[in-house]
Design a protein around this motif. Sequence first.
Motif, PDB file in Angstrom:
ATOM      1  N   THR A 198      -3.026   5.308 -13.018  1.00  0.00           N
ATOM      2  CA  THR A 198      -2.693   6.266 -14.095  1.00  0.00           C
ATOM      3  C   THR A 198      -3.916   6.542 -14.974  1.00  0.00           C
ATOM      4  OG1 THR A 198      -1.803   4.542 -15.578  1.00  0.00           O
ATOM      5  CG2 THR A 198      -0.235   5.676 -14.126  1.00  0.00           C
ATOM      6  N   ARG A 199      -4.717   5.527 -15.210  1.00  0.00           N
ATOM      7  CA  ARG A 199      -5.932   5.715 -16.018  1.00  0.00           C
ATOM      8  C   ARG A 199      -6.933   6.578 -15.243  1.00  0.00           C
ATOM      9  NH1 ARG A 199     -10.491   2.119 -16.816  1.00  0.00           N
ATOM     10  NH2 ARG A 199     -11.408   2.444 -18.879  1.00  0.00           N
ATOM     11  N   GLY A 200      -7.085   6.270 -13.948  1.00  0.00           N
ATOM     12  CA  GLY A 200      -8.019   7.032 -13.110  1.00  0.00           C
ATOM     13  C   GLY A 200      -7.601   8.493 -13.023  1.00  0.00           C
ATOM     14  N   VAL A 201      -6.304   8.742 -12.823  1.00  0.00           N
ATOM     15  CA  VAL A 201      -5.815  10.123 -12.704  1.00  0.00           C
ATOM     16  C   VAL A 201      -6.048  10.868 -14.025  1.00  0.00           C
ATOM     17  CG1 VAL A 201      -3.719  11.528 -12.459  1.00  0.00           C
ATOM     18  CG2 VAL A 201      -4.158   9.645 -10.867  1.00  0.00           C
ATOM     19  N   ALA A 202      -5.793  10.213 -15.136  1.00  0.00           N
ATOM     20  CA  ALA A 202      -6.008  10.864 -16.440  1.00  0.00           C
ATOM     21  C   ALA A 202      -7.487  11.249 -16.582  1.00  0.00           C
ATOM     22  CB  ALA A 202      -5.584   9.932 -17.570  1.00  0.00           C
ATOM     23  N   ARG A 203      -8.365  10.361 -16.180  1.00  0.00           N
ATOM     24  CA  ARG A 203      -9.809  10.629 -16.319  1.00  0.00           C
ATOM     25  C   ARG A 203     -10.252  11.729 -15.356  1.00  0.00           C
ATOM     26  NH1 ARG A 203     -12.855   6.497 -18.859  1.00  0.00           N
ATOM     27  NH2 ARG A 203     -14.538   6.665 -17.335  1.00  0.00           N
ATOM     28  N   ILE A 204      -9.665  11.749 -14.167  1.00  0.00           N
ATOM     29  CA  ILE A 204      -9.991  12.822 -13.211  1.00  0.00           C
ATOM     30  C   ILE A 204      -9.519  14.164 -13.790  1.00  0.00           C
ATOM     31  CG2 ILE A 204      -9.369  13.774 -10.940  1.00  0.00           C
ATOM     32  CD1 ILE A 204      -9.348  10.770  -9.948  1.00  0.00           C
ATOM     33  N   ALA A 205      -8.300  14.189 -14.333  1.00  0.00           N
ATOM     34  CA  ALA A 205      -7.749  15.444 -14.888  1.00  0.00           C
ATOM     35  C   ALA A 205      -8.618  15.971 -16.023  1.00  0.00           C
ATOM     36  CB  ALA A 205      -6.323  15.204 -15.378  1.00  0.00           C
ATOM     37  N   LEU A 206      -9.246  15.063 -16.772  1.00  0.00           N
ATOM     38  CA  LEU A 206     -10.059  15.483 -17.923  1.00  0.00           C
ATOM     39  C   LEU A 206     -11.542  15.635 -17.555  1.00  0.00           C
ATOM     40  CD1 LEU A 206      -8.345  13.267 -20.654  1.00  0.00           C
ATOM     41  CD2 LEU A 206      -8.062  15.725 -20.285  1.00  0.00           C
ATOM     42  N   GLY A 207     -11.852  15.452 -16.279  1.00  0.00           N
ATOM     43  CA  GLY A 207     -13.225  15.671 -15.821  1.00  0.00           C
ATOM     44  C   GLY A 207     -14.186  14.537 -16.138  1.00  0.00           C
ATOM     45  N   LEU A 227      -3.581   9.844 -20.711  1.00  0.00           N
ATOM     46  CA  LEU A 227      -4.190  11.129 -21.088  1.00  0.00           C
ATOM     47  C   LEU A 227      -4.503  11.133 -22.588  1.00  0.00           C
ATOM     48  CD1 LEU A 227      -1.999  13.677 -19.067  1.00  0.00           C
ATOM     49  CD2 LEU A 227      -4.488  13.402 -18.860  1.00  0.00           C
ATOM     50  N   ALA A 228      -3.561  10.638 -23.396  1.00  0.00           N
ATOM     51  CA  ALA A 228      -3.773  10.619 -24.852  1.00  0.00           C
ATOM     52  C   ALA A 228      -4.957   9.720 -25.216  1.00  0.00           C
ATOM     53  CB  ALA A 228      -2.498  10.143 -25.557  1.00  0.00           C
ATOM     54  N   ILE A 229      -5.050   8.556 -24.574  1.00  0.00           N
ATOM     55  CA  ILE A 229      -6.168   7.634 -24.865  1.00  0.00           C
ATOM     56  C   ILE A 229      -7.504   8.278 -24.480  1.00  0.00           C
ATOM     57  CG2 ILE A 229      -7.258   5.447 -24.167  1.00  0.00           C
ATOM     58  CD1 ILE A 229      -4.451   4.267 -23.836  1.00  0.00           C
ATOM     59  N   GLU A 230      -7.542   8.857 -23.295  1.00  0.00           N
ATOM     60  CA  GLU A 230      -8.808   9.446 -22.816  1.00  0.00           C
ATOM     61  C   GLU A 230      -9.216  10.637 -23.675  1.00  0.00           C
ATOM     62  OE1 GLU A 230     -10.788   8.037 -20.624  1.00  0.00           O
ATOM     63  OE2 GLU A 230      -9.338   6.451 -20.242  1.00  0.00           O
ATOM     64  N   ARG A 231      -8.224  11.474 -24.067  1.00  0.00           N
ATOM     65  CA  ARG A 231      -8.554  12.630 -24.932  1.00  0.00           C
ATOM     66  C   ARG A 231      -9.139  12.154 -26.255  1.00  0.00           C
ATOM     67  NH1 ARG A 231      -3.438  15.189 -23.338  1.00  0.00           N
ATOM     68  NH2 ARG A 231      -3.957  16.670 -21.693  1.00  0.00           N
ATOM     69  N   GLU A 232      -8.556  11.114 -26.797  1.00  0.00           N
ATOM     70  CA  GLU A 232      -9.024  10.552 -28.071  1.00  0.00           C
ATOM     71  C   GLU A 232     -10.482  10.075 -27.918  1.00  0.00           C
ATOM     72  OE1 GLU A 232      -7.992  10.230 -31.128  1.00  0.00           O
ATOM     73  OE2 GLU A 232      -9.493   8.738 -31.763  1.00  0.00           O
ATOM     74  N   GLN A 233     -10.780   9.468 -26.763  1.00  0.00           N
ATOM     75  CA  GLN A 233     -12.155   8.979 -26.556  1.00  0.00           C
ATOM     76  C   GLN A 233     -13.145  10.136 -26.436  1.00  0.00           C
ATOM     77  OE1 GLN A 233     -12.349   6.054 -23.469  1.00  0.00           O
ATOM     78  NE2 GLN A 233     -11.283   4.545 -24.708  1.00  0.00           N
ATOM     79  N   ILE A 234     -12.711  11.188 -25.752  1.00  0.00           N
ATOM     80  CA  ILE A 234     -13.590  12.366 -25.613  1.00  0.00           C
ATOM     81  C   ILE A 234     -13.841  12.972 -26.995  1.00  0.00           C
ATOM     82  CG2 ILE A 234     -13.715  14.730 -24.705  1.00  0.00           C
ATOM     83  CD1 ILE A 234     -12.079  13.662 -22.255  1.00  0.00           C
ATOM     84  N   ASP A 235     -12.756  13.109 -27.776  1.00  0.00           N
ATOM     85  CA  ASP A 235     -12.890  13.684 -29.130  1.00  0.00           C
ATOM     86  C   ASP A 235     -13.857  12.844 -29.973  1.00  0.00           C
ATOM     87  OD1 ASP A 235     -11.150  15.597 -28.434  1.00  0.00           O
ATOM     88  OD2 ASP A 235      -9.445  14.852 -29.607  1.00  0.00           O
ATOM     89  N   ARG A 236     -13.694  11.530 -29.873  1.00  0.00           N
ATOM     90  CA  ARG A 236     -14.548  10.640 -30.669  1.00  0.00           C
ATOM     91  C   ARG A 236     -16.013  10.817 -30.274  1.00  0.00           C
ATOM     92  NH1 ARG A 236     -12.746   5.016 -29.857  1.00  0.00           N
ATOM     93  NH2 ARG A 236     -10.715   5.804 -30.433  1.00  0.00           N
ATOM     94  N   ALA A 237     -16.256  10.890 -28.949  1.00  0.00           N
ATOM     95  CA  ALA A 237     -17.642  11.054 -28.468  1.00  0.00           C
ATOM     96  C   ALA A 237     -18.208  12.386 -28.958  1.00  0.00           C
ATOM     97  CB  ALA A 237     -17.671  10.981 -26.950  1.00  0.00           C
ATOM     98  N   GLU A 238     -17.366  13.433 -28.933  1.00  0.00           N
ATOM     99  CA  GLU A 238     -17.845  14.752 -29.383  1.00  0.00           C
ATOM    100  C   GLU A 238     -18.164  14.740 -30.885  1.00  0.00           C
ATOM    101  OE1 GLU A 238     -15.700  17.533 -25.991  1.00  0.00           O
ATOM    102  OE2 GLU A 238     -14.906  17.565 -28.035  1.00  0.00           O
TER     103      GLU A 238
END
Length: 339
Positions: free
Chosen positions: A196-205, A319-330
């Motif tokens: 599930t973590r891998g799929v979320a990361r793939i979906a978000l590129g 997906l929510a965790i990964e999006r949060e990490q992307i936002d934080r990095a940005e």
Amino acid sequence: MPRALITGITGQDGLYLGEMLTAKGYEVFGLLRGQSNPKVPTVESLVPGVQLLEGDLTDLPSLIGAVEIAQPDEVYNLGAISFVGVSWRQAELTGEITGMGVLRMLEAIRIATGNEMDKVRFYQASSSEMFGKVREVPQRESTPFHPRSPYGVAKTFGHYMTVNYRESYGAFAVSGILFNHESPRRGIEFVTRKVTRGVARIALGVQESISLGNLESRRDWGFAGDYVDAMWRMLQQDTPDDYVVATGETHSIRELLDVAFARVGIDDWSRHVVQDPRFFRPAEVDILVGDPTKAMDKLGWKPTVGFQELVEMMIDNDLAIEREQIDRAERAATRLSRP
Ligand code: NDP
Ligand code: GDR
């Protein structure tokens, strides 16, 4: 106010159980290992009021001390090296913690209660891995064990030790033979969360593919929140007994991949999954599927979350965790780029 002591409180099940017992009005004590355990803030936020006691399943005096301080009505022994894959590489340690740890916890109760073991109700986290190379399908309480990993062997030792203390000392000691149960709190080493973590990361590129081992094995996957309720119910019975806890459905890793990728709109996942020999096991458990009839009839327990709902819940969380990490990095990149 009933009092409960939980070993393994920092793990997936410990957190759900601690949360549930607190909501039921229990005073919850948790065994905490290590001199600086990074999971303390998580436990304290999910289990408000929890009292954490230092101790380790390899250290009998610390277990006796924990029982003496907690004075528990119920002990839930969830602490273990729980990852089957690592148990070949650290077989001795797995034997010490997952196997001998059960004996030490039982001895701690016997010693701290002055041999009056019936004062404390004891739950042992047994596992469907004890069925291993299964002798019948589905597996039930009477199915013979044939463990296939050092983990499964250690759990089988702990299981029989629990039965033995019940028969030798009149302990109210039960073993829950739980089949795989998952949740958004599942460790990332286990296949469901890895997917599930891998799929979320793939979906978000963020990631291209997931490396996995055997895609053909089948498991009976339920929701961890339902399974801790079964643990509690076992300790509320008039007599101690052992129960299989499962959904009665089995799915392959391929089916897990189908549901997980479909959630993010990918129908053909073949180019996103790589098979890597490192993730195959020296001896595999090909199929597990439990018959939970006894738990349903005697405990009034039933699972509330189906396979698809479970996988989708985990994907949405990742997906929510990964999006949060992307936002934080940005946000950090924007701050750095300011003159
Ligand atoms: P986790 O791996 O999430 O948690 C394991 C817990 O054991 C952690 O709290 C860990 O502490 C603790 N622990 C490890 N080593 C020691 C030690 N030496 N002394 C004290 N505590 C220790 O497992 P789950 O929550 O998924 O599972 C709970 C129990 O149920 C385990 O015994 C597992 O084997 C069993 N089980 C699990 C099933 C499942 O599908 N989840 C199915 C059947 C049985 P730390 O955080 O400090 O590492
Ligand atoms: P399991 O769970 O061994 O059943 O033990 P896990 O998720 O690790 O493996 C399930 C199946 O998936 C296959 N698999 C992979 N597994 C992992 N972890 N990583 C991979 O890359 C991978 N690829 C394929 C495995 O071979 C296996 O067939 C869990 C734990 O929670 C135990 O503590 C518990 O007792 C049992 O469930 C019931």
